[in-house]
Design a protein around this motif. Structure first.
Motif, PDB file in Angstrom:
ATOM      1  N   GLU A   1      85.278  14.829  10.433  1.00  0.00           N
ATOM      2  CA  GLU A   1      85.034  15.904   9.485  1.00  0.00           C
ATOM      3  C   GLU A   1      86.352  16.474   8.993  1.00  0.00           C
ATOM      4  O   GLU A   1      87.356  16.435   9.696  1.00  0.00           O
ATOM      5  CB  GLU A   1      84.231  17.015  10.145  1.00  0.00           C
ATOM      6  CG  GLU A   1      82.866  16.563  10.618  1.00  0.00           C
ATOM      7  CD  GLU A   1      82.115  17.673  11.329  1.00  0.00           C
ATOM      8  OE1 GLU A   1      82.691  18.757  11.547  1.00  0.00           O
ATOM      9  OE2 GLU A   1      80.948  17.443  11.665  1.00  0.00           O
TER      10      GLU A   1
ATOM     11  N   TYR B   1      84.469  20.159   1.898  1.00  0.00           N
ATOM     12  CA  TYR B   1      84.091  19.524   3.163  1.00  0.00           C
ATOM     13  C   TYR B   1      83.771  18.058   2.910  1.00  0.00           C
ATOM     14  O   TYR B   1      83.215  17.698   1.880  1.00  0.00           O
ATOM     15  CB  TYR B   1      82.852  20.231   3.744  1.00  0.00           C
ATOM     16  CG  TYR B   1      82.385  19.671   5.054  1.00  0.00           C
ATOM     17  CD1 TYR B   1      83.022  20.005   6.238  1.00  0.00           C
ATOM     18  CD2 TYR B   1      81.312  18.793   5.115  1.00  0.00           C
ATOM     19  CE1 TYR B   1      82.605  19.488   7.450  1.00  0.00           C
ATOM     20  CE2 TYR B   1      80.879  18.276   6.325  1.00  0.00           C
ATOM     21  CZ  TYR B   1      81.530  18.630   7.485  1.00  0.00           C
ATOM     22  OH  TYR B   1      81.119  18.111   8.686  1.00  0.00           O
ATOM     23  N   PHE B   2      84.148  17.216   3.872  1.00  0.00           N
ATOM     24  CA  PHE B   2      83.743  15.809   3.849  1.00  0.00           C
ATOM     25  C   PHE B   2      83.498  15.365   5.279  1.00  0.00           C
ATOM     26  O   PHE B   2      83.935  16.007   6.234  1.00  0.00           O
ATOM     27  CB  PHE B   2      84.781  14.913   3.160  1.00  0.00           C
ATOM     28  CG  PHE B   2      86.123  14.890   3.852  1.00  0.00           C
ATOM     29  CD1 PHE B   2      86.375  14.003   4.879  1.00  0.00           C
ATOM     30  CD2 PHE B   2      87.130  15.753   3.463  1.00  0.00           C
ATOM     31  CE1 PHE B   2      87.605  13.974   5.515  1.00  0.00           C
ATOM     32  CE2 PHE B   2      88.368  15.738   4.093  1.00  0.00           C
ATOM     33  CZ  PHE B   2      88.598  14.843   5.118  1.00  0.00           C
ATOM     34  N   GLU B   3      82.784  14.249   5.410  1.00  0.00           N
ATOM     35  CA  GLU B   3      82.467  13.729   6.736  1.00  0.00           C
ATOM     36  C   GLU B   3      82.577  12.211   6.715  1.00  0.00           C
ATOM     37  O   GLU B   3      82.001  11.549   5.852  1.00  0.00           O
ATOM     38  CB  GLU B   3      81.048  14.154   7.131  1.00  0.00           C
ATOM     39  CG  GLU B   3      80.674  13.767   8.531  1.00  0.00           C
ATOM     40  CD  GLU B   3      79.311  14.326   8.933  1.00  0.00           C
ATOM     41  OE1 GLU B   3      79.039  14.327  10.134  1.00  0.00           O
ATOM     42  OE2 GLU B   3      78.526  14.737   8.067  1.00  0.00           O
TER      43      GLU B   3
ATOM     44  N   TRP C   1      80.854  15.314   0.193  1.00  0.00           N
ATOM     45  CA  TRP C   1      79.464  15.749   0.064  1.00  0.00           C
ATOM     46  C   TRP C   1      79.059  15.928  -1.389  1.00  0.00           C
ATOM     47  O   TRP C   1      77.886  16.005  -1.706  1.00  0.00           O
ATOM     48  CB  TRP C   1      79.249  17.044   0.828  1.00  0.00           C
ATOM     49  CG  TRP C   1      79.088  16.818   2.297  1.00  0.00           C
ATOM     50  CD1 TRP C   1      79.549  15.757   3.037  1.00  0.00           C
ATOM     51  CD2 TRP C   1      78.411  17.656   3.220  1.00  0.00           C
ATOM     52  NE1 TRP C   1      79.208  15.897   4.346  1.00  0.00           N
ATOM     53  CE2 TRP C   1      78.505  17.061   4.492  1.00  0.00           C
ATOM     54  CE3 TRP C   1      77.754  18.858   3.102  1.00  0.00           C
ATOM     55  CZ2 TRP C   1      77.952  17.624   5.634  1.00  0.00           C
ATOM     56  CZ3 TRP C   1      77.200  19.430   4.240  1.00  0.00           C
ATOM     57  CH2 TRP C   1      77.297  18.812   5.487  1.00  0.00           C
ATOM     58  N   GLU C   2      80.025  16.002  -2.288  1.00  0.00           N
ATOM     59  CA  GLU C   2      79.736  16.236  -3.691  1.00  0.00           C
ATOM     60  C   GLU C   2      80.239  15.071  -4.544  1.00  0.00           C
ATOM     61  O   GLU C   2      81.139  14.344  -4.151  1.00  0.00           O
ATOM     62  CB  GLU C   2      80.361  17.543  -4.174  1.00  0.00           C
ATOM     63  CG  GLU C   2      81.864  17.612  -4.000  1.00  0.00           C
ATOM     64  CD  GLU C   2      82.293  17.942  -2.574  1.00  0.00           C
ATOM     65  OE1 GLU C   2      83.341  17.395  -2.166  1.00  0.00           O
ATOM     66  OE2 GLU C   2      81.607  18.696  -1.871  1.00  0.00           O
TER      67      GLU C   2
ATOM     68  N   ASP D   1      76.818  17.908  -8.098  1.00  0.00           N
ATOM     69  CA  ASP D   1      76.058  16.971  -7.244  1.00  0.00           C
ATOM     70  C   ASP D   1      75.822  15.654  -7.945  1.00  0.00           C
ATOM     71  O   ASP D   1      75.625  15.523  -9.080  1.00  0.00           O
ATOM     72  CB  ASP D   1      74.725  17.587  -6.830  1.00  0.00           C
ATOM     73  CG  ASP D   1      74.947  18.737  -5.852  1.00  0.00           C
ATOM     74  OD1 ASP D   1      75.934  18.697  -5.113  1.00  0.00           O
ATOM     75  OD2 ASP D   1      74.113  19.656  -5.838  1.00  0.00           O
TER      76      ASP D   1
END
Length: 97
Positions: free
Chosen positions: A51, A71-73, A78-79, A97
């Protein structure tokens, strides 16, 4: 890839702008003239698994600014795209999105 659209809404040139993901150094620097916008991308395949967040770094009139956001994982944002609006006294983010 993580994608960003950056808008300089100040009356000053923004210099040495870079976006880094979780402490990973990025040597892709751009400049933006007043009221100019540009797209910017980060190759997430070079980021360690796990993360993390992004760090926006830039200079305005010789003063350094650094803002953390997003944020990213596991190398996946995420977008689809993040809009970044830079004003003299604030930075705002819009997620697409």
């Amino acid at each position: 890839m993580a994608h960003f659209k950056i808008v300089n809404s100040t009356t000053f040139k923004i210099d040495s702008l870079t976006i880094e993901a979780s402490e990973t150094k990025n040597n892709n620097f751009i400049s933006l003239a007043p009221v100019e916008s540009k797209t910017y991308s980060i190759d997430m395949s070079k980021i360690p698994m796990g993360e993390g967040s992004y760090s926006l770094k830039y200079l305005v009139a010789g003063k350094r600014f650094e803002k953390n956001f997003g944020y990213f994982e596991n190398q996946i944002p995420w977008e689809k795209e993040t809009g970044i609006l830079i004003e003299m006294d604030t930075v705002t983010y819009q997620i697409v999105d």
